[in-house]
Design a protein around this motif. Sequence first.
Motif, short mmCIF file in Angstrom:
data_model
loop_
_atom_site.label_atom_id
_atom_site.label_comp_id
_atom_site.label_asym_id
_atom_site.label_seq_id
_atom_site.Cartn_x
_atom_site.Cartn_y
_atom_site.Cartn_z
N GLU A 17 6.48 -62.95 -8.15
CA GLU A 17 7.47 -63.12 -9.24
C GLU A 17 7.14 -64.34 -10.10
O GLU A 17 7.22 -64.29 -11.33
CB GLU A 17 8.89 -63.23 -8.66
N THR A 18 6.75 -65.44 -9.44
CA THR A 18 6.37 -66.64 -10.20
C THR A 18 5.14 -66.36 -11.06
O THR A 18 5.08 -66.73 -12.24
CB THR A 18 6.08 -67.81 -9.23
N SER A 19 4.16 -65.66 -10.50
CA SER A 19 2.93 -65.35 -11.24
C SER A 19 3.20 -64.38 -12.39
O SER A 19 2.63 -64.53 -13.48
CB SER A 19 1.88 -64.78 -10.29
N ILE A 20 4.08 -63.41 -12.18
CA ILE A 20 4.43 -62.47 -13.27
C ILE A 20 4.98 -63.27 -14.46
O ILE A 20 4.58 -63.06 -15.62
CB ILE A 20 5.46 -61.43 -12.79
N ALA A 21 5.87 -64.22 -14.15
CA ALA A 21 6.48 -65.01 -15.23
C ALA A 21 5.40 -65.79 -16.01
O ALA A 21 5.45 -65.88 -17.24
CB ALA A 21 7.51 -65.97 -14.65
#
Length: 139
Positions: A17-21
């Motif tokens: 999720e952090t990397s998608i952002a």
Amino acid sequence: MNLGRLNHIGIATPSIETSIALYRDLLGATRVHAPFDLPAQGVRVCFIDTPNTQIELIEPLSDESPIAGFIAKNPAGGQHHICFEVPDIHVAIAELGAKGARVLGEPRIGAHGTLIVFVHPKDMGGTLVELMETPREGH
Ligand SMILES: CC[C@H](C(=O)O)C(=O)SCCNC(=O)CCNC(=O)[C@H](O)C(C)(C)COP(=O)(O)OP(=O)(O)OC[C@H]1O[C@@H](n2cnc3c(N)ncnc32)[C@H](O)[C@@H]1OP(=O)(O)O
Ligand SMILES: [Co+2]
């Protein structure tokens, strides 16, 4: 063996999720696929389309994941592998073995639903290389 297109760049991350952002908000990625678990491979996966290849975000599903060691050494994550398409995975395995390269494990179904294998990074100049059988048309 015919080395085909660069199918994806594998990026290990402690948090998909952090990397998608980051890819969406910092780099403007517009085609982010829904993340999904791949328990057989010990990872959660999210594909992000680019014009000519994909980013494959991978997050360990457990401490037994093949990328758990990588994340332990690189807590923020980082570039993990590159994946090339080959016409026939069995021909590729035979040729690599004949040339003395270590193919890791047996061919198994990867995130795109075709057979994959990995070549040991020590036999590829320090880069973990995944080979993936080219998806058939329409798959
Ligand atoms: C399959 C679903 C999806 C898909 O595309 O379809 C994926 O791609 S999932 C990707 C996750 N799965 C794998 O990576 C499977 C293949 N990987 C392995 O079998 C291991 O990760 C292995 C053998 C490459 C490393 O295992 P491990 O980390 O447990 O061993 P070490 O820590 O002892 O490492 C040995 C040696 O290799 C160097 N290393 C480790 N990982 C990498 C890497 N990603 N890139 C480059 N080098 C790597 C590590 O630094 C050690 O080197 P040394 O000089 O001895 O310190
Ligand atoms: Co991959």
